[in-house]
Write a protein that holds these residues in place. Structure first.
Motif, PDB file in Angstrom:
ATOM      1  N   TYR A 119      10.785 -10.544  10.043  1.00 63.77           N
ATOM      2  CA  TYR A 119       9.874 -11.342   9.221  1.00 63.77           C
ATOM      3  C   TYR A 119       9.141 -10.504   8.170  1.00 63.77           C
ATOM      4  O   TYR A 119       7.974 -10.715   7.884  1.00 63.77           O
ATOM      5  CB  TYR A 119       8.875 -12.110  10.085  1.00 63.77           C
ATOM      6  N   GLU A 120       9.855  -9.545   7.615  1.00 60.07           N
ATOM      7  CA  GLU A 120       9.324  -8.781   6.497  1.00 60.07           C
ATOM      8  C   GLU A 120      10.209  -9.035   5.278  1.00 60.07           C
ATOM      9  O   GLU A 120      11.396  -9.316   5.413  1.00 60.07           O
ATOM     10  CB  GLU A 120       9.305  -7.285   6.813  1.00 60.07           C
ATOM     11  N   LEU A 121       9.605  -8.933   4.112  1.00 57.62           N
ATOM     12  CA  LEU A 121      10.331  -9.094   2.859  1.00 57.62           C
ATOM     13  C   LEU A 121      10.314  -7.766   2.111  1.00 57.62           C
ATOM     14  O   LEU A 121       9.251  -7.154   1.959  1.00 57.62           O
ATOM     15  CB  LEU A 121       9.671 -10.168   1.991  1.00 57.62           C
ATOM     16  N   ILE A 122      11.468  -7.331   1.682  1.00 61.89           N
ATOM     17  CA  ILE A 122      11.573  -6.133   0.855  1.00 61.89           C
ATOM     18  C   ILE A 122      11.658  -6.625  -0.583  1.00 61.89           C
ATOM     19  O   ILE A 122      12.579  -7.360  -0.938  1.00 61.89           O
ATOM     20  CB  ILE A 122      12.795  -5.286   1.241  1.00 61.89           C
ATOM     21  N   ILE A 123      10.671  -6.235  -1.379  1.00 62.72           N
ATOM     22  CA  ILE A 123      10.516  -6.802  -2.710  1.00 62.72           C
ATOM     23  C   ILE A 123      10.557  -5.705  -3.774  1.00 62.72           C
ATOM     24  O   ILE A 123       9.905  -4.673  -3.634  1.00 62.72           O
ATOM     25  CB  ILE A 123       9.191  -7.585  -2.803  1.00 62.72           C
ATOM     26  N   GLU A 124      11.325  -5.971  -4.815  1.00 62.58           N
ATOM     27  CA  GLU A 124      11.364  -5.088  -5.974  1.00 62.58           C
ATOM     28  C   GLU A 124      10.729  -5.837  -7.141  1.00 62.58           C
ATOM     29  O   GLU A 124      11.027  -7.011  -7.376  1.00 62.58           O
ATOM     30  CB  GLU A 124      12.805  -4.709  -6.316  1.00 62.58           C
ATOM     31  N   PHE A 125       9.841  -5.146  -7.854  1.00 61.14           N
ATOM     32  CA  PHE A 125       9.133  -5.742  -8.983  1.00 61.14           C
ATOM     33  C   PHE A 125       9.709  -5.237 -10.303  1.00 61.14           C
ATOM     34  O   PHE A 125      10.349  -4.186 -10.358  1.00 61.14           O
ATOM     35  CB  PHE A 125       7.639  -5.401  -8.900  1.00 61.14           C
ATOM     36  N   ASP A 126       9.434  -5.979 -11.364  1.00 59.54           N
ATOM     37  CA  ASP A 126      10.000  -5.621 -12.664  1.00 59.54           C
ATOM     38  C   ASP A 126       9.365  -4.385 -13.288  1.00 59.54           C
ATOM     39  O   ASP A 126       9.823  -3.906 -14.313  1.00 59.54           O
ATOM     40  CB  ASP A 126       9.968  -6.806 -13.627  1.00 59.54           C
ATOM     41  N   ASN A 127       8.328  -3.832 -12.670  1.00 64.20           N
ATOM     42  CA  ASN A 127       7.730  -2.590 -13.163  1.00 64.20           C
ATOM     43  C   ASN A 127       8.340  -1.366 -12.478  1.00 64.20           C
ATOM     44  O   ASN A 127       7.873  -0.255 -12.662  1.00 64.20           O
ATOM     45  CB  ASN A 127       6.212  -2.606 -12.968  1.00 64.20           C
ATOM     46  N   GLY A 128       9.377  -1.590 -11.645  1.00 56.97           N
ATOM     47  CA  GLY A 128      10.050  -0.488 -10.971  1.00 56.97           C
ATOM     48  C   GLY A 128       9.498  -0.171  -9.599  1.00 56.97           C
ATOM     49  O   GLY A 128      10.041   0.675  -8.895  1.00 56.97           O
ATOM     50  N   GLU A 129       8.427  -0.829  -9.180  1.00 55.28           N
ATOM     51  CA  GLU A 129       7.878  -0.600  -7.846  1.00 55.28           C
ATOM     52  C   GLU A 129       8.608  -1.471  -6.833  1.00 55.28           C
ATOM     53  O   GLU A 129       9.164  -2.512  -7.171  1.00 55.28           O
ATOM     54  CB  GLU A 129       6.384  -0.945  -7.806  1.00 55.28           C
ATOM     55  N   CYS A 130       8.573  -1.036  -5.576  1.00 54.31           N
ATOM     56  CA  CYS A 130       9.089  -1.865  -4.493  1.00 54.31           C
ATOM     57  C   CYS A 130       8.108  -1.762  -3.339  1.00 54.31           C
ATOM     58  O   CYS A 130       7.328  -0.813  -3.238  1.00 54.31           O
ATOM     59  CB  CYS A 130      10.494  -1.437  -4.075  1.00 54.31           C
ATOM     60  N   GLY A 131       8.123  -2.765  -2.474  1.00 53.53           N
ATOM     61  CA  GLY A 131       7.211  -2.778  -1.352  1.00 53.53           C
ATOM     62  C   GLY A 131       7.680  -3.725  -0.277  1.00 53.53           C
ATOM     63  O   GLY A 131       8.675  -4.439  -0.432  1.00 53.53           O
ATOM     64  N   ILE A 132       6.951  -3.726   0.831  1.00 49.65           N
ATOM     65  CA  ILE A 132       7.272  -4.567   1.983  1.00 49.65           C
ATOM     66  C   ILE A 132       6.115  -5.524   2.227  1.00 49.65           C
ATOM     67  O   ILE A 132       4.957  -5.105   2.284  1.00 49.65           O
ATOM     68  CB  ILE A 132       7.526  -3.710   3.226  1.00 49.65           C
ATOM     69  N   LEU A 133       6.448  -6.793   2.354  1.00 45.01           N
ATOM     70  CA  LEU A 133       5.457  -7.826   2.643  1.00 45.01           C
ATOM     71  C   LEU A 133       5.717  -8.352   4.049  1.00 45.01           C
ATOM     72  O   LEU A 133       6.759  -8.951   4.308  1.00 45.01           O
ATOM     73  CB  LEU A 133       5.547  -8.961   1.628  1.00 45.01           C
ATOM     74  N   ASP A 134       4.787  -8.086   4.964  1.00 45.52           N
ATOM     75  CA  ASP A 134       4.890  -8.544   6.349  1.00 45.52           C
ATOM     76  C   ASP A 134       4.407  -9.992   6.408  1.00 45.52           C
ATOM     77  O   ASP A 134       3.233 -10.272   6.178  1.00 45.52           O
ATOM     78  CB  ASP A 134       4.033  -7.659   7.244  1.00 45.52           C
ATOM     79  N   MET A 135       5.322 -10.911   6.724  1.00 50.22           N
ATOM     80  CA  MET A 135       4.974 -12.333   6.754  1.00 50.22           C
ATOM     81  C   MET A 135       4.481 -12.814   8.121  1.00 50.22           C
ATOM     82  O   MET A 135       4.019 -13.943   8.239  1.00 50.22           O
ATOM     83  CB  MET A 135       6.184 -13.164   6.321  1.00 50.22           C
ATOM     84  N   LYS A 136       4.563 -11.975   9.154  1.00 54.96           N
ATOM     85  CA  LYS A 136       4.180 -12.400  10.510  1.00 54.96           C
ATOM     86  C   LYS A 136       2.771 -12.999  10.593  1.00 54.96           C
ATOM     87  O   LYS A 136       2.588 -13.999  11.274  1.00 54.96           O
ATOM     88  CB  LYS A 136       4.363 -11.248  11.500  1.00 54.96           C
ATOM     89  N   PRO A 137       1.766 -12.443   9.905  1.00 57.90           N
ATOM     90  CA  PRO A 137       0.417 -13.019  10.006  1.00 57.90           C
ATOM     91  C   PRO A 137       0.290 -14.436   9.436  1.00 57.90           C
ATOM     92  O   PRO A 137      -0.691 -15.126   9.700  1.00 57.90           O
ATOM     93  CB  PRO A 137      -0.452 -12.050   9.197  1.00 57.90           C
ATOM     94  N   PHE A 138       1.281 -14.875   8.660  1.00 60.84           N
ATOM     95  CA  PHE A 138       1.180 -16.169   7.979  1.00 60.84           C
ATOM     96  C   PHE A 138       2.047 -17.252   8.619  1.00 60.84           C
ATOM     97  O   PHE A 138       1.997 -18.408   8.200  1.00 60.84           O
ATOM     98  CB  PHE A 138       1.578 -16.007   6.509  1.00 60.84           C
TER      99      PHE A 138
END
Length: 88
Positions: A14-33
């Motif tokens: 339940y995590e999302l691996i996200i790449e943004f158009d500014n070249g950054e990437c990150g992980i969004l943990d959806m479990k709390p929602f």
């Protein structure tokens, strides 16, 4: 101004691996929602894996979506992507 979502990939935890158009990437943990409103449907792994990019943010087939500013602010481990250089 926040960056737009370029790509999103769902993990089995339940995590999302996200790449943004500014070249950054990150992980969004959806479990709390997952116990809140429309996000309860995302407990179904098939529904969670249906995540995709729409305009500048993410959405699921169920119609659940997230504000792009929220996505960017809640991502952990944001870092610039390294480009691999191949020398010939």
């Amino acid at each position: 101004m926040y960056p737009s979502v370029k790509t999103v990939t769902a993990s089995s935890d339940y995590e999302l691996i996200i790449e943004f158009d500014n070249g950054e990437c990150g992980i969004l943990d959806m479990k709390p929602f997952l116990d809140k409103g429309v996000f309860k449907e995302l407990k179904n792994h098939n529904e969670f894996k249906s995540v995709h990019v729409v305009f500048d943010t993410i959405e699921w087939n169920s119609g659940a979506d997230l504000d792009p500013e929220f996505v960017y602010s809640k991502c952990h481990s944001k870092q610039k992507l390294q480009k691999d250089h191949v020398h010939g």
